[in-house]
Design a protein around this motif. Structure first.
Motif, mmCIF file in Angstrom:
data_model
loop_
_atom_site.group_PDB
_atom_site.id
_atom_site.type_symbol
_atom_site.label_atom_id
_atom_site.label_comp_id
_atom_site.label_asym_id
_atom_site.label_seq_id
_atom_site.Cartn_x
_atom_site.Cartn_y
_atom_site.Cartn_z
ATOM 1 N N TYR A 90 43.108 -3.981 59.638
ATOM 2 C CA TYR A 90 44.026 -5.211 59.337
ATOM 3 C C TYR A 90 43.191 -6.450 60.022
ATOM 4 O O TYR A 90 43.643 -7.619 59.507
ATOM 5 C CB TYR A 90 45.328 -5.246 59.869
ATOM 6 N N GLU A 169 53.962 -14.657 56.122
ATOM 7 C CA GLU A 169 54.333 -14.875 54.890
ATOM 8 C C GLU A 169 54.412 -16.603 54.642
ATOM 9 O O GLU A 169 53.857 -17.002 53.662
ATOM 10 C CB GLU A 169 55.518 -14.323 54.282
ATOM 11 N N PRO A 188 47.096 -14.158 43.250
ATOM 12 C CA PRO A 188 47.383 -13.525 44.721
ATOM 13 C C PRO A 188 46.072 -12.699 44.754
ATOM 14 O O PRO A 188 45.122 -12.321 44.167
ATOM 15 C CB PRO A 188 48.183 -12.193 44.141
ATOM 16 N N ASP A 189 45.727 -12.795 46.242
ATOM 17 C CA ASP A 189 44.582 -12.303 46.706
ATOM 18 C C ASP A 189 44.692 -11.245 47.860
ATOM 19 O O ASP A 189 45.897 -10.572 47.695
ATOM 20 C CB ASP A 189 43.633 -13.437 47.629
ATOM 21 N N GLU A 190 43.881 -10.621 48.441
ATOM 22 C CA GLU A 190 43.992 -9.488 49.526
ATOM 23 C C GLU A 190 45.024 -9.645 50.488
ATOM 24 O O GLU A 190 45.642 -8.780 51.043
ATOM 25 C CB GLU A 190 42.873 -9.118 49.884
ATOM 26 N N ASP A 192 47.784 -11.187 50.053
ATOM 27 C CA ASP A 192 49.358 -10.945 49.529
ATOM 28 C C ASP A 192 49.240 -9.490 49.295
ATOM 29 O O ASP A 192 50.649 -9.029 50.025
ATOM 30 C CB ASP A 192 49.170 -11.498 48.151
ATOM 31 N N GLU A 193 48.458 -8.716 49.115
ATOM 32 C CA GLU A 193 48.649 -7.214 49.064
ATOM 33 C C GLU A 193 48.881 -6.514 50.544
ATOM 34 O O GLU A 193 49.669 -5.815 50.651
ATOM 35 C CB GLU A 193 47.375 -6.728 48.389
ATOM 36 N N THR A 194 47.899 -7.097 51.487
ATOM 37 C CA THR A 194 48.138 -6.687 52.716
ATOM 38 C C THR A 194 49.603 -7.032 53.557
ATOM 39 O O THR A 194 50.146 -6.186 53.957
ATOM 40 C CB THR A 194 47.113 -7.331 53.743
ATOM 41 N N LYS A 196 52.523 -7.290 51.725
ATOM 42 C CA LYS A 196 53.288 -6.356 51.030
ATOM 43 C C LYS A 196 53.333 -4.858 51.591
ATOM 44 O O LYS A 196 54.301 -4.386 51.985
ATOM 45 C CB LYS A 196 52.913 -6.526 49.547
ATOM 46 N N ASN A 197 52.086 -4.482 52.071
ATOM 47 C CA ASN A 197 52.005 -3.080 52.626
ATOM 48 C C ASN A 197 52.376 -3.218 53.835
ATOM 49 O O ASN A 197 53.148 -2.030 54.326
ATOM 50 C CB ASN A 197 50.449 -2.655 52.755
ATOM 51 N N ASP A 200 56.032 -3.110 53.668
ATOM 52 C CA ASP A 200 56.660 -1.920 53.367
ATOM 53 C C ASP A 200 56.632 -0.664 54.482
ATOM 54 O O ASP A 200 57.635 0.190 54.271
ATOM 55 C CB ASP A 200 55.871 -1.276 52.097
#
Length: 626
Positions: A90, A169, A188-190, A192-194, A196-197, A200
């Motif tokens: 990360y 965020e 959205p880029d990487e 945003d995905e990170t 969210k992960n 979660d």
């Protein structure tokens, strides 16, 4: 013990020295035999673990299967290795997010990974436990936790991580706003995905620790008043954190009342109190062993001796004669006459550090009525007040005219630290101007940094304890300060904190030099330089053998003595003087390890009568120590 067969995650915690490591090892061995087709993992989150001492094997961060139980692997978490893995996974994205929420460039953030992180053990431990369970790496996990104060720090990290992700965020929202303002849209880029992960994963971790019927904390205790008081506070804190516990295990129960005297009487009363405290939850008793349960065979024998509390008739009405044992030379010299200003009392949890600290303070106050003495607990799970039979708090309480007692409350010190440094540091990192003339598009970032500062940062106890000690020494109001410290792993982290704070402050100074034309804040940097000077001075005092001395405490047990040896070697490397080690609970069968501490004298303190008031215990201990 079938009650726990439904668990996938069993976490053993409690006051230091109550048998967490031994019982967790025995528990894991039982699971491995009972479920031969399942993979069982035994891990420790304690930075000063003793799994290897109990299992009599070498334990590292790499899971090692036991020869006799190949489906059981043992591992001690290495926070630095886990951090490196986390950085690889990360690091780039987190640096990018912080860059988007601050005035710095990504390259300025890279050195942060190499700094000493307060709370790193707890943070990496929490993330790794969650990963192991959520990814089904193994079927069942048994965790040998750090003592209760730092176990609670680990559980509280969920709230810190929640706030941290919300702040990241906000940094990303700032970036989206700027993109939409200049480009008219946003893809959205990487990052945003990170985010969210990570959110979660945190949600899954919360469910695992707070809501899963297959997770439980198993609380260890001893049939002693101080252990009962700490257990009561620990259970209250678990309830506030919404962490369930399944049972209380009361260890070292004596069966033969003829040879144990008043200890048998005391434990009967305390077991009744534990049962009342537990309510509908079960209480189990583990008998005291004739010899230390080391190795697989002894551990299997131990687990078979565990019984429900109701199964043992424990008398609560008999009285016994109180007999004090004979004094054993040599004892301590007079610390005030020798010019000492600071005594640091440390060792493995549950060896009697708090009693020793209180007894030294009492004796010095009695011998030197003209001197001012203060004993201070910097363990997040305080028991100094319990030792004196008093209620102590953050403000010093008068025990005698020239003796004060204090239990440092990290929340109180953190509030002051925020006011003095952290609020402005948060503003600086966000790029907010000192005159509060920030533009609208920057507003996301200051809010995010303020949210982070509002949280109790992980591992802050060691930093705040250091600042408290610095302040006490600077004020020169006390002639002698005696510190009752956290167990070994976190004591070492406290002693390393001056170097860690200097490194962090040096990084901040480098940032300021690079960006001073943008952020200003010259006065604030002056205050940080003053703080750095204070930290440097504290480090000098810690290493000044004329003013400062470390006193180790241990019990005559193989694993405890081995940990005391490792601690002594660490102190030699840190150039901190140790002239004494106390061998507590000494009996005629104990072997005095005079050759293991390179010149430090071993002071033997015998087992005391139990049926006496706390203050009488302290006075008695003082008589034996000097």
């Amino acid at each position: 013990m079938e009650l726990f067969d439904n668990l996938n995650l069993a976490m053993f915690s409690g006051k230091g020295g109550v048998g967490k490591t031994t019982t967790s090892c025995a528990f894991a061995c039982q699971w491995a035999k009972k479920f031969p087709n399942e993979k069982i993992l035994l891990i420790s989150t304690d930075p000063a673990h003793s799994l290897g001492d109990v299992l009599q094997i070498q334990v590292t961060d790499t899971p090692i299967p036991l020869q006799s139980l190949p489906n059981l692997s043992v591992r001690a978490l290495d926070a630095n290795l886990l951090l490196e893995e986390f950085k690889q996974r990360y690091g780039d994205i987190l640096e990018l997010l912080v860059e988007r929420g601050s005035f710095v460039e990504g390259e300025d953030l890279t050195p942060v990974w190499d700094l000493d992180w307060p709370g790193l053990d707890e943070l990496m431990g929490l993330l790794e436990i969650q990963r192991l369970c959520n990814e089904k790496v193994v079927n069942r996990v048994v965790v040998d936790m750090a003592p209760s104060g730092h176990t609670l720090n680990l559980f509280r990290l969920m709230d810190f991580l929640d706030t941290l992700l919300n702040s990241l965020e906000l940094f990303q929202q700032k970036y989206r706003y700027i993109k939409e303002s200049f480009a008219g849209n946003y893809t959205p880029d990487e990052a945003d995905e990170t985010l969210k992960n990570l959110k979660d994963e945190l949600a899954a971790g919360r469910h695992l620790l707070q809501e899963s019927p297959n997770t439980a904390c198993l609380v260890m205790a001893l049939p002693e008043p101080m252990s009962f008081q700490e257990t009561r506070r620990f259970l209250d804190s678990l309830e506030n954190l919404k962490i369930s516990y399944s049972a209380i295990f009361v260890n070292q129960i004596v069966i033969d009342k003829d040879s144990s005297g008043d200890r048998y009487l005391e434990q009967g009363k305390l077991v009744s109190q534990f049962m009342e405290l537990a309510g509908e939850k079960p209480v189990y008793l583990i008998p005291q062993q004739k010899s230390e349960p080391l190795g697989i065979t002894a551990l299997e024998n131990l687990i078979n001796q565990i019984s429900p509390a109701e199964s043992l008739p424990l008398s609560t009405s008999e009285t016994v004669d109180i007999k004090w044992p004979e004094k054993i030379p040599p004892g301590f010299t007079d610390f005030i006459e020798e010019g000492k200003r600071l005594l640091i009392i440390g060792g493995k949890g549950g060896v009697g550090k708090t009693t020793i600290a209180a007894a030294i303070a009492w004796e010095m106050a009695q011998r030197h009525p003209e001197s001012q003495i203060r004993t201070v607990s910097i363990d997040p799970a305080h028991s100094l007040g319990d030792a004196f039979g008093l209620t102590l708090s953050h403000e010093p309480s008068i025990i005698n005219p020239n003796l004060k007692g204090q239990e440092v409350e990290s929340d109180r010190v953190l509030d002051k630290f925020r006011e003095d440094y952290l609020w402005e540091l948060a503003e600086m990192m966000s790029g907010e101007k000192a005159d509060n003339s920030a533009s609208f598009e920057m507003a996301f970032a200051p809010k995010g940094w303020r949210q982070i500062v509002e949280q109790a940062l992980p591992g802050i106890d060691e930093i705040l304890s250091l600042l408290t000690v610095i302040e006490l020494l600077e004020e020169n109001q006390e002639d002698l300060i005696i510190l009752d410290t956290a167990p070994t792993g976190h004591l070492l982290r406290f002693l390393e904190m001056p170097s860690a704070m200097q490194d962090w402050l040096s990084w901040i100074f480098k940032l300021w030099i690079k960006y001073q034309d943008i952020i200003g804040r010259t006065e604030f940097m002056g205050r940080l330089r003053t703080l750095r000077k204070r930290v440097v001075n504290a480090q000098k005092i810690l290493k000044d053998s004329q003013k400062t001395e470390f006193i180790g405490v241990m019990r005559p047990q193989t694993g405890v003595i081995a940990e005391a040896e490792r601690l002594h070697q660490s102190l030699v490397e840190k150039e901190i003087a140790q002239n004494y080690v106390v061998l507590n609970c000494f009996t005629s069968n104990s072997v005095v390890p005079n050759d293991k501490f390179s010149g430090a004298k071993v002071v033997c303190m015998p087992i005391f009568p139990r049926s006496i008031e706390p203050m009488e215990q302290i006075k008695g201990a003082a008589n034996y120590l000097f």
